[in-house]
Design an enzyme around this catalytic site. Structure first.
Site, PDB file in Angstrom:
ATOM      1  N   ASP A   1      37.566  38.396  45.283  1.00 43.61           N
ATOM      2  CA  ASP A   1      38.873  38.702  44.715  1.00 43.61           C
ATOM      3  C   ASP A   1      38.671  39.067  43.245  1.00 43.61           C
ATOM      4  O   ASP A   1      38.300  38.213  42.438  1.00 43.61           O
ATOM      5  CB  ASP A   1      39.782  37.474  44.862  1.00 43.61           C
ATOM      6  CG  ASP A   1      41.214  37.729  44.398  1.00 43.61           C
ATOM      7  OD1 ASP A   1      41.429  38.675  43.618  1.00 43.61           O
ATOM      8  OD2 ASP A   1      42.109  36.947  44.795  1.00 43.61           O
ATOM      9  N   HIS A   2      38.935  40.322  42.890  1.00 43.72           N
ATOM     10  CA  HIS A   2      38.647  40.792  41.536  1.00 43.72           C
ATOM     11  C   HIS A   2      39.584  40.191  40.485  1.00 43.72           C
ATOM     12  O   HIS A   2      39.352  40.345  39.274  1.00 43.72           O
ATOM     13  CB  HIS A   2      38.710  42.322  41.481  1.00 43.72           C
ATOM     14  CG  HIS A   2      37.682  42.928  40.585  1.00 43.72           C
ATOM     15  ND1 HIS A   2      37.200  42.293  39.460  1.00 43.72           N
ATOM     16  CD2 HIS A   2      37.038  44.125  40.632  1.00 43.72           C
ATOM     17  CE1 HIS A   2      36.311  43.058  38.856  1.00 43.72           C
ATOM     18  NE2 HIS A   2      36.187  44.182  39.552  1.00 43.72           N
ATOM     19  N   ARG A   3      40.649  39.532  40.923  1.00 44.34           N
ATOM     20  CA  ARG A   3      41.485  38.811  39.959  1.00 44.34           C
ATOM     21  C   ARG A   3      40.762  37.572  39.444  1.00 44.34           C
ATOM     22  O   ARG A   3      40.979  37.134  38.309  1.00 44.34           O
ATOM     23  CB  ARG A   3      42.807  38.372  40.607  1.00 44.34           C
ATOM     24  CG  ARG A   3      43.699  39.493  41.097  1.00 44.34           C
ATOM     25  CD  ARG A   3      44.896  38.946  41.865  1.00 44.34           C
ATOM     26  NE  ARG A   3      44.473  38.166  43.033  1.00 44.34           N
ATOM     27  CZ  ARG A   3      45.314  37.514  43.840  1.00 44.34           C
ATOM     28  NH1 ARG A   3      46.624  37.546  43.591  1.00 44.34           N
ATOM     29  NH2 ARG A   3      44.868  36.839  44.881  1.00 44.34           N
TER      30      ARG A   3
END
Length: 456
Positions: free
Chosen positions: A426-428
């Site tokens: 998850d790039h967040r």
């Protein structure tokens, strides 16, 4: 002669606020004597198939739902006749009567809240929504006397109104979308058999095509162009979860191919070691241990995005999820506190997890609370993929198959055993640098297991 009372068992919440479950099969019949915690039914939630234990010791007075019925949490599913002196057992009842002639007044749900069955979470309040009933369901007895002396009569009445068949045949009919009330039974007493189901499907196929009679080949053998399967249970839950994950978390997938020859040699030595005698060791076992070590230096991959509170939750423990293909669909049970396990303990936990999942006995509690997952696609001969995150997790690792391939070692091309690693995150929560460092650390361990000493 001791007095008896009727106690009603309502479907409990089987985990994480699930609102309904499907009755798959009953393990008891009206008139059977049951003991406390004896398995009385098998039900399917949106996540798993669960064996339902009896909360009472007594005699089965009535079964309120039939196999194939979807029942809302809090609705009555079975009544028991219990000894009033012993008071039944673990679950109090909102519909109990005794033989003392006190008028048989039934307390309301608001006046008397029933405790939940141990281990199955909170019981939901009665919402007033109607329950979907199975064909020919028998209404609960209206008085203590009727409940005690009429179960046999009620069962016979139900047998006359609803189709008679065995649980496997009922399941076959459900899978084919067939209403059993439309099928003529050829067995003893009108019992519907598999052959009756087959003849019914043959007849339907003939009517649709306008050819032949009921003795024609089945739709599958005729080459029907479509097969329709109801979306429900585990598959329905998994589909919804995957859609939510794919369109909520910004996925990034990175790949790394590793020379795992040293790991495979270590695996062979461990299998021949007395210390691991009786343990099942596979590439997954060592890859899982390597992942747990790599997480120590890359904790961002063991975290969660809390949208409601606008917080990032970093877990100081690892509940390791393992994607498991089961007859009912994909599930991801997890090993609690996997980071605290030795290699032998991890091996035993993996074996127990996969065996339980394949048998369809995984409990809802084992399907929740995961923090990071592994999908072992290599067992299908696949090299790499782009796995979708398990909802609520920051990363998932796909293990490719171990293959012999040409590899450059000290400027020489030699045959080595290689594996491709696919990491989605998850790039967040995980920056590209963090994801890359984790994947590189994992590859380093699998290429040379001795490197673990530099990371712990």
């Amino acid at each position: 002669m001791s007095a008896t009372m009727i106690k009603e068992f309502r479907l409990p919440d089987l985990g994480e606020g699930l609102t309904e479950s499907e009755i798959l099969s009953w393990k008891v019949a009206v008139g059977d004597t049951v003991t406390l915690n004896q398995v009385i039914a098998e039900v399917e939630t949106a996540k798993a198939v669960v064996e339902l234990p009896s909360p009472f010791a007594g005699v089965v007075a009535a079964l309120h739902e039939q196999p194939g019925t979807v029942v809302e949490v809090g609705k009555p599913i079975v009544s028991f006749e219990v000894d009033s002196a012993e008071g039944g057992s673990a679950q109090a009842d909102t519909n109990e009567h005794d033989d003392g002639g006190h008028g048989g007044e039934v307390p309301t749900a608001a006046a008397k809240r029933e405790p939940n069955l141990v281990g199955y979470g909170a019981v939901l309040e009665n919402t007033g929504r109607p329950t979907r009933k199975a064909r020919g369901q028998v209404a609960p007895a209206q008085s203590p006397v009727a409940a005690r002396v009429e179960p046999t009569v009620a069962l016979e009445s139900a047998g006359a109104e609803r189709p008679r068949s065995t649980p496997p045949v009922r399941k076959l009919a459900r899978d084919l979308g067939i209403d059993l009330s439309a099928v003529q039974g050829s067995g003893p007493g009108g019992l519907i058999t598999r052959e009756d189901i087959q003849q019914y499907t043959d007849a339907e196929a003939s009517q649709k095509t306008g050819q032949g009679t009921a003795t024609q080949a089945s739709p599958a053998r005729q080459g029907e162009r479509e097969t329709r399967t109801p979306i429900k249970g585990v598959r329905k839950f998994t589909a919804a979860a995957m859609v939510q994950s794919a369109f909520t978390a910004p996925h990034v997938t990175e790949f790394l191919t590793v020379d795992v020859t040293a790991t495979m040699e270590l695996l062979a030595r461990l299998k021949g070691s007395k210390a691991f005698e009786g343990y099942k060791l596979t590439p997954l076992t060592l890859a899982a241990k390597a992942l747990l070590v790599a997480l120590q230096n890359n904790p961002s991959l063991n975290s969660r995005w809390d949208e409601a509170n606008q917080e990032i939750i970093q877990f100081n423990y690892v509940n390791l999820g393992i994607a498991a293909a089961t007859p009912r669909g994909l599930t991801v049970p997890n090993i609690k506190d996997a980071d605290r396990l030795t290699l032998r303990e991890l091996s035993a936990a993996l074996t127990d997890l996969t065996d339980t999942a394949r048998s369809g006995k995984t409990q809802p509690a084992d399907l929740s609370g995961g923090t990071i997952s592994i999908s072992n696609i290599g067992v299908f001969g696949i090299d790499a993929g782009t796995p979708i995150l398990n909802p609520g997790e920051a990363a998932i690792l796909a293990l490719g198959s171990v293959r012999k391939a040409p590899w450059v070692v000290e400027d020489q091309v030699v045959v080595r055993q290689v594996m491709s690693l696919s990491l989605s995150f998850d790039h967040r929560l995980v920056d590209g640098e963090q994801g890359s460092r984790f994947l590189a650390d994992l590859g380093t361990i699998l290429a040379d297991p001795a490197m673990v000493l530099t990371m712990i």
